[in-house]
Write an enzyme that holds these catalytic residues in place. Structure first.
Site, PDB file in Angstrom:
ATOM      1  N   GLU A 126      27.441  65.061 -28.129  1.00 27.11           N
ATOM      2  CA  GLU A 126      27.818  63.911 -27.293  1.00 27.11           C
ATOM      3  C   GLU A 126      27.329  62.597 -27.896  1.00 27.11           C
ATOM      4  O   GLU A 126      26.868  61.698 -27.200  1.00 27.11           O
ATOM      5  CB  GLU A 126      27.329  64.120 -25.851  1.00 27.11           C
ATOM      6  CG  GLU A 126      28.047  65.314 -25.222  1.00 27.11           C
ATOM      7  CD  GLU A 126      27.574  65.693 -23.839  1.00 27.11           C
ATOM      8  OE1 GLU A 126      27.073  64.817 -23.133  1.00 27.11           O
ATOM      9  OE2 GLU A 126      27.721  66.871 -23.483  1.00 27.11           O
TER      10      GLU A 126
HETATM   11  C1  LIG Z   1      26.478  73.602 -30.128  1.00 27.87           C
HETATM   12  C2  LIG Z   1      27.532  72.562 -30.270  1.00 27.87           C
HETATM   13  C3  LIG Z   1      28.373  72.293 -29.210  1.00 27.87           C
HETATM   14  C4  LIG Z   1      29.401  71.350 -29.355  1.00 27.87           C
HETATM   15  N1  LIG Z   1      30.302  71.177 -28.329  1.00 27.87           N
HETATM   16  C5  LIG Z   1      31.382  70.379 -28.533  1.00 27.87           C
HETATM   17  C6  LIG Z   1      32.442  70.317 -27.561  1.00 27.87           C
HETATM   18  O1  LIG Z   1      32.383  70.956 -26.510  1.00 27.87           O
HETATM   19  N2  LIG Z   1      33.521  69.552 -27.845  1.00 27.87           N
HETATM   20  C7  LIG Z   1      33.626  68.828 -29.002  1.00 27.87           C
HETATM   21  O2  LIG Z   1      34.631  68.152 -29.188  1.00 27.87           O
HETATM   22  N3  LIG Z   1      32.627  68.851 -29.933  1.00 27.87           N
HETATM   23  C8  LIG Z   1      31.529  69.615 -29.731  1.00 27.87           C
HETATM   24  N4  LIG Z   1      30.533  69.680 -30.681  1.00 27.87           N
HETATM   25  C9  LIG Z   1      30.604  68.808 -31.830  1.00 27.87           C
HETATM   26  C10 LIG Z   1      29.567  67.690 -31.789  1.00 27.87           C
HETATM   27  O3  LIG Z   1      29.920  66.748 -30.821  1.00 27.87           O
HETATM   28  C11 LIG Z   1      29.462  67.129 -33.202  1.00 27.87           C
HETATM   29  O4  LIG Z   1      28.656  68.030 -33.919  1.00 27.87           O
HETATM   30  C12 LIG Z   1      28.908  65.739 -33.260  1.00 27.87           C
HETATM   31  O5  LIG Z   1      29.825  64.832 -32.728  1.00 27.87           O
HETATM   32  C13 LIG Z   1      28.600  65.315 -34.682  1.00 27.87           C
HETATM   33  O6  LIG Z   1      29.666  65.564 -35.521  1.00 27.87           O
HETATM   34  P1  LIG Z   1      29.439  66.399 -36.873  1.00 27.87           P
HETATM   35  O7  LIG Z   1      28.576  67.549 -36.580  1.00 27.87           O
HETATM   36  O8  LIG Z   1      30.743  66.655 -37.492  1.00 27.87           O
HETATM   37  O9  LIG Z   1      28.580  65.427 -37.770  1.00 27.87           O
HETATM   38  P2  LIG Z   1      29.098  64.296 -38.762  1.00 27.87           P
HETATM   39  O10 LIG Z   1      29.910  63.307 -38.025  1.00 27.87           O
HETATM   40  O11 LIG Z   1      29.683  64.920 -39.958  1.00 27.87           O
HETATM   41  O12 LIG Z   1      27.714  63.619 -39.139  1.00 27.87           O
HETATM   42  C14 LIG Z   1      26.767  64.221 -40.025  1.00 27.87           C
HETATM   43  C15 LIG Z   1      25.544  63.304 -40.082  1.00 27.87           C
HETATM   44  O13 LIG Z   1      25.939  61.998 -40.536  1.00 27.87           O
HETATM   45  C16 LIG Z   1      25.570  61.011 -39.577  1.00 27.87           C
HETATM   46  N5  LIG Z   1      26.609  59.977 -39.536  1.00 27.87           N
HETATM   47  C17 LIG Z   1      27.939  60.152 -39.392  1.00 27.87           C
HETATM   48  N6  LIG Z   1      28.570  58.973 -39.389  1.00 27.87           N
HETATM   49  C18 LIG Z   1      27.620  58.024 -39.539  1.00 27.87           C
HETATM   50  C19 LIG Z   1      27.643  56.601 -39.617  1.00 27.87           C
HETATM   51  N7  LIG Z   1      28.774  55.902 -39.517  1.00 27.87           N
HETATM   52  N8  LIG Z   1      26.471  55.953 -39.764  1.00 27.87           N
HETATM   53  C20 LIG Z   1      25.303  56.633 -39.836  1.00 27.87           C
HETATM   54  N9  LIG Z   1      25.223  57.969 -39.781  1.00 27.87           N
HETATM   55  C21 LIG Z   1      26.362  58.661 -39.629  1.00 27.87           C
HETATM   56  C22 LIG Z   1      25.476  61.770 -38.260  1.00 27.87           C
HETATM   57  O14 LIG Z   1      24.640  61.116 -37.327  1.00 27.87           O
HETATM   58  C23 LIG Z   1      24.890  63.095 -38.722  1.00 27.87           C
HETATM   59  O15 LIG Z   1      23.509  62.954 -38.885  1.00 27.87           O
HETATM   60  C24 LIG Z   1      29.520  70.623 -30.564  1.00 27.87           C
HETATM   61  C25 LIG Z   1      28.641  70.882 -31.619  1.00 27.87           C
HETATM   62  C26 LIG Z   1      27.676  71.846 -31.496  1.00 27.87           C
HETATM   63  C27 LIG Z   1      26.789  72.134 -32.671  1.00 27.87           C
END
Ligand SMILES: Cc1cc2nc3c(=O)[nH]c(=O)nc-3n(C[C@H](O)[C@H](O)[C@H](O)COP(=O)(O)OP(=O)(O)OC[C@H]3O[C@@H](n4cnc5c(N)ncnc54)[C@H](O)[C@@H]3O)c2cc1C
Length: 625
Positions: A426
């Site tokens: 979130e």
């Molecule tokens: C257990 C679990 C439940 C989940 N449930 C849902 C769900 O119900 N529905 C759904 O849609 N999603 C869900 N998610 C997805 C979750 O919301 C995402 O993991 C989250 O939004 C982060 O995206 P990502 O993991 O792809 O990280 P990325 O966006 O790839 O980011 C990787 C890292 O880079 C950093 N980063 C990225 N962009 C920037 C920037 N511009 N500036 C600085 N730092 C940055 C991030 O903070 C992070 O540290 C779930 C994930 C998990 C693990």
């Protein structure tokens, strides 16, 4: 994985900007803080839950606790990675899948405050169960439907959802995490737009494999705005099972092990246009608005985590005697307990204040909700870590193993695994920083940032400069003057009043410093993430202090535990002020250029020399059986 370019970055930022809620319909306490104005009147008196609403919540909590204790064994759930059908049936029968759904549609119709109180209780017992319920109603179909759905959709779906038809929220994709602009899932209109065909993949959809109803974000054909194509993301309700929708993989995690979370595939999934929530192209707005309120569950759960940690420490720090006295009497341990208690109090104060502000519709809380989520999830992780430290070796041991040795099965090891995810879902903490910084800078962005737009004519730019000059010549000098309204506040004791004076002064200092930094960097400030993060953290601490003082004042007013409550408040404010001063110092001190080197070097394989004498992880690794 497709490689992004500069244009992609701009497109992402433009899309995020277009999905932003631009108007501030009500004043925002924290937005005002960033502008140098301390609006104590917006958060004081601390909004108390009405007696009637509290009685409703109390009754729900009593029944819910019985249900949890009867049907859910959190250790067994964690170990097996399964929430039993009997538990789900009991939760459905108790109406706990419909807590937020209005009574008219068969739900409990709880207020936001009572809903989050219930979620706090569930999470304090079993993290996995809390996620089942929260994914369903904090972000799943009921939330966007309540806010953006039409009457027909509400009539059709809300009663089903209240009765326990599990729902999910599907935004994330393998290539699309924090940045939804690169969304690959498409929804193509057919039959004159009466139906849409959804194709694509969604990753980590919580409840997805068990869901009967999903909100799915997909790209619909672009719209022409001023002759330019504008990307459209639209929110669809998808019923499951349906031809073409499948679960490619059920994901497993370090914590909240009994959630059902899927990598979902949509292959020519046909959806009628009646299933669009809101309008075509509103999807991202709906997703962001859903998260704005939905993410409030996380800080409340974080406060609950702090409370359970205190309960784990209570007997332990008294009964565990080392070096001739209870460990709670050793200063180092007492300091850890202080951090746990003060931060729990602060997170609780911030979260419930924000809930009440939403309920009373007196303030815009997008900043407060984001700050509470960011601060709550970060500090809860720290709280859990400190609790594990206080428990020593027993902290690292599983509850099951402790019990087998005839010791109390304190499950801090499980709680630690369950808590970590809240800094990621979130909105990651880094994205929360960006979101808060964007909202905090809104005044300046609106006033002057248009000057950097090459599409704006010279005459318009002159107009902007004149208007900005007038605005800043009136606004800026005020930041050097004390705020007179603060002197009319008489009801606080001297200690707390001096903290209010500090917040008022520091809010002006924050606004000045932010303004100076903006003048220095101009629109390029958005790339100075480290500096912005310090400002966000200063605003966060000021909000935390103010909420804590407001709550403390309301309790002190009723003469409950005056000594302890005052001590927690003073200790928290002391710590916050220390952190705030560190952030101001960090803003003044230029970051060494060398700090950029490691990340670049790692990407260019220039850090290989450091990774010697280890078995390196290879992306082509196959598991060893
Ligand atoms: C257990 C679990 C439940 C989940 N449930 C849902 C769900 O119900 N529905 C759904 O849609 N999603 C869900 N998610 C997805 C979750 O919301 C995402 O993991 C989250 O939004 C982060 O995206 P990502 O993991 O792809 O990280 P990325 O966006 O790839 O980011 C990787 C890292 O880079 C950093 N980063 C990225 N962009 C920037 C920037 N511009 N500036 C600085 N730092 C940055 C991030 O903070 C992070 O540290 C779930 C994930 C998990 C693990």
């Amino acid at each position: 994985m497709n490689k992004p370019g500069k244009q992609d970055k701009q497109a992402s930022m433009d899309l995020a900007e277009s999905a932003r809620q631009t108007k501030w319909q009500h004043p925002s306490f924290t937005a005002e803080l960033f502008k140098g104005s301390f609006r104590w009147d917006l958060i004081h008196p601390y909004p108390a839950q009405s007696d009637t609403d509290k009685a409703i919540g109390d009754a729900v909590l009593v029944e819910l606790e019985k249900c949890l204790k009867t049907h859910i064994n959190p250790e067994a759930v964690d170990k097996s990675g399964v929430l039993p059908e009997t538990a789900l049936d009991a939760l459905k029968a108790g109406g706990y899948f419909g807590m937020k759904i209005p009574k008219a549609y068969g739900g409990m119709g709880l207020s936001i405050t009572n809903y989050v109180r219930a979620m706090e209780l569930v999470a304090s017992w079993c993290g996995s169960t809390a996620v089942w319920l929260s994914a369903h109603q904090s972000i799943g179909v009921p939330q966007p439907l309540k806010e953006f759905g039409n009457d027909a959709q509400k009539e059709k779906y809300l009663p089903r959802l209240a009765a326990g038809a599990v729902s999910a929220f599907s935004l994330t994709e393998p290539d699309v995490g924090s940045d939804p602009a690169r969304m690959g899932t498409t929804a193509t209109p057919i039959d004159d737009g009466n139906y849409y065909i959804i194709n694509g993949q969604k990753l980590w959809t919580t409840n997805g494999p068990a869901a009967e109803l999903l909100v799915v974000m997909a790209e619909t054909p672009p719209k022409l705005v001023h002759g330019k194509e504008k990307k459209q993301i639209t929110a669809f309700i998808v019923e499951a099972p349906t031809p073409g929708l499948s679960v490619l993989h059920e994901c497993e995690f370090m914590g909240i092990r009994a959630i059902r979370n899927g990598w979902m595939e949509f292959k020519d999934v046909k959806v009628p246009k009646e299933n669009i929530i809101g309008n075509l192209g509103d999807g991202l707005k709906i997703a962001l608005a859903t998260l704005n309120v939905g993410r409030l569950t996380i800080p409340v759960i974080s406060a609950g985590t702090g409370k359970v940690c205190l309960s784990y420490c209570q007997d332990w720090i008294k009964q565990r005697v080392q070096w001739g006295q209870s460990i709670g009497k050793h200063q180092a341990v007492a300091n850890l307990v202080n951090d746990i208690a003060t931060h729990t109090f602060a997170i609780d104060a911030m979260s419930f204040l924000t809930c009440s502000l939403i309920e009373n519709e007196t303030a815009d809380v997008r900043l407060e909700a984001a700050i509470a989520k960011y601060f709550g999830s970060e500090r809860a992780w720290d709280i859990v870590d400190k609790t594990m430290q206080i428990r020593g070796g027993r902290g690292f041991e599983t509850a099951d193993s402790l019990r087998k040795r005839n010791e109390p099965g304190i499950p801090i090891e499980r709680v630690m695994r369950d808590t970590r995810i809240n800094r990621i879902i979130e909105g990651t903490s880094e994205i929360m920083h960006l979101f808060i910084a964007r909202e905090a800078m809104d005044l300046h962005i609106k006033t002057v940032f248009a000057l950097s737009n090459p599409a704006i004519s010279i005459s318009k730019k002159i107009g902007i400069v004149l208007k900005a000059g007038l605005f800043y010549s009136l606004w800026y000098p005020k930041l050097w003057l004390p705020s007179w309204s603060i002197f009319s506040i008489k009801h606080l004791n001297q200690r707390n009043l001096s903290q209010l004076h500090y917040i008022s002064r520091t809010s002006k200092r924050l606004a000045r410093s932010l303004f100076h930094t903006m003048v220095r960097f101009g629109p390029k400030l958005e790339y100075q993430q480290a500096i912005l993060a310090h400002y966000v953290d200063i605003g966060t601490q000021l909000f935390a202090m103010a909420a804590t003082l407001s709550k403390a004042e309301s309790i002190l007013h009723n003469h409950q535990n005056p000594k302890t409550i005052q001590a927690l408040t003073t200790a928290f404010c002391h710590q916050s002020r220390k952190e705030i001063e560190q952030h101001f110092r960090a803003v003044r001190t230029a970051e060494p250029q060398e700090k950029k080197v490691a990340s670049e070097a790692l990407m260019n394989a220039d850090l290989d020399w450091l990774m010697n004498d280890i078995i390196r992880f290879e992306t082509t690794d196959t598991p060893i059986n």
